[in-house]
Design an enzyme around this catalytic site. Structure first.
Site, PDB file in Angstrom:
ATOM      1  N   CYS A 187       0.864  -1.187   0.000  1.00 64.60           N
ATOM      2  CA  CYS A 187       0.000   0.000   0.000  1.00 64.60           C
ATOM      3  C   CYS A 187       0.899   1.235   0.000  1.00 64.60           C
ATOM      4  O   CYS A 187       2.091   1.134  -0.277  1.00 64.60           O
ATOM      5  CB  CYS A 187      -0.959  -0.014   1.173  1.00 64.60           C
ATOM      6  SG  CYS A 187      -0.167   0.067   2.782  1.00 64.60           S
ATOM      7  N   ASN A 188       0.347   2.382   0.322  1.00 62.28           N
ATOM      8  CA  ASN A 188       1.140   3.612   0.296  1.00 62.28           C
ATOM      9  C   ASN A 188       2.282   3.583   1.295  1.00 62.28           C
ATOM     10  O   ASN A 188       3.425   3.796   0.940  1.00 62.28           O
ATOM     11  CB  ASN A 188       0.264   4.838   0.544  1.00 62.28           C
ATOM     12  CG  ASN A 188      -0.515   5.237  -0.683  1.00 62.28           C
ATOM     13  OD1 ASN A 188      -0.003   5.163  -1.796  1.00 62.28           O
ATOM     14  ND2 ASN A 188      -1.752   5.640  -0.501  1.00 62.28           N
TER      15      ASN A 188
END
Length: 101
Positions: free
Chosen positions: A8-9
Site C-alpha cells: 500500500c502507500n
C-alpha cells in the site's frame, strides 16, 4: 509456507488486514508469512514473495509492478470492499486461490 506481501502507500493501513489474514490462516491450519509494506519496498523485495496483493489505493502501480516482476509472481488488486472491511478471510482465500499449484 506461502509468502504474501500486501503493498500500500506506507504499509500501515494494511497491518490490521495482515493480522486478520493471519488469524484466519491459523483457523484453517495454513502456514503463511504475511507482511504489509509500501510500494517502494515491494518493488525492491518482490523476489522474496510468492504473491503481491495491492491495496486498492495503489492500484495505479499494477502495470509498473507487473513489468518490474516480469510476470514471475502473481500481482493482484485486493477487492475494495474486502479491503475496507478488513476481511482477512476473503483476502487470504483470494491469495491462496492465485497460488494453487
Amino acid at each position: 509456507m506461502k509468502k504474501i506481501l500486501l503493498a500500500c502507500n506506507l504499509g500501515m493501513s494494511t497491518s490490521l488486514l495482515v493480522r486478520n489474514m493471519e488469524k484466519y490462516a491459523q483457523q484453517i491450519g495454513v502456514e503463511v508469512q504475511i507482511a504489509a509494506e509500501p510500494i517502494a519496498v515491494a518493488e525492491k523485495t518482490w523476489k522474496e514473495w510468492d504473491i503481491i496483493m495491492l491495496g486498492p489505493q495503489v492500484r495505479h502501480v499494477f502495470n509498473r509492478l507487473k513489468d518490474a516482476t516480469g510476470g514471475e509472481i502473481p500481482i493482484v488488486i485486493i477487492d475494495m470492499r474486502d479491503y475496507g472491511m478488513m476481511n482477512g478471510e476473503k483476502v487470504l482465500k483470494a491469495a491462496l486461490d492465485q497460488l494453487r499449484d
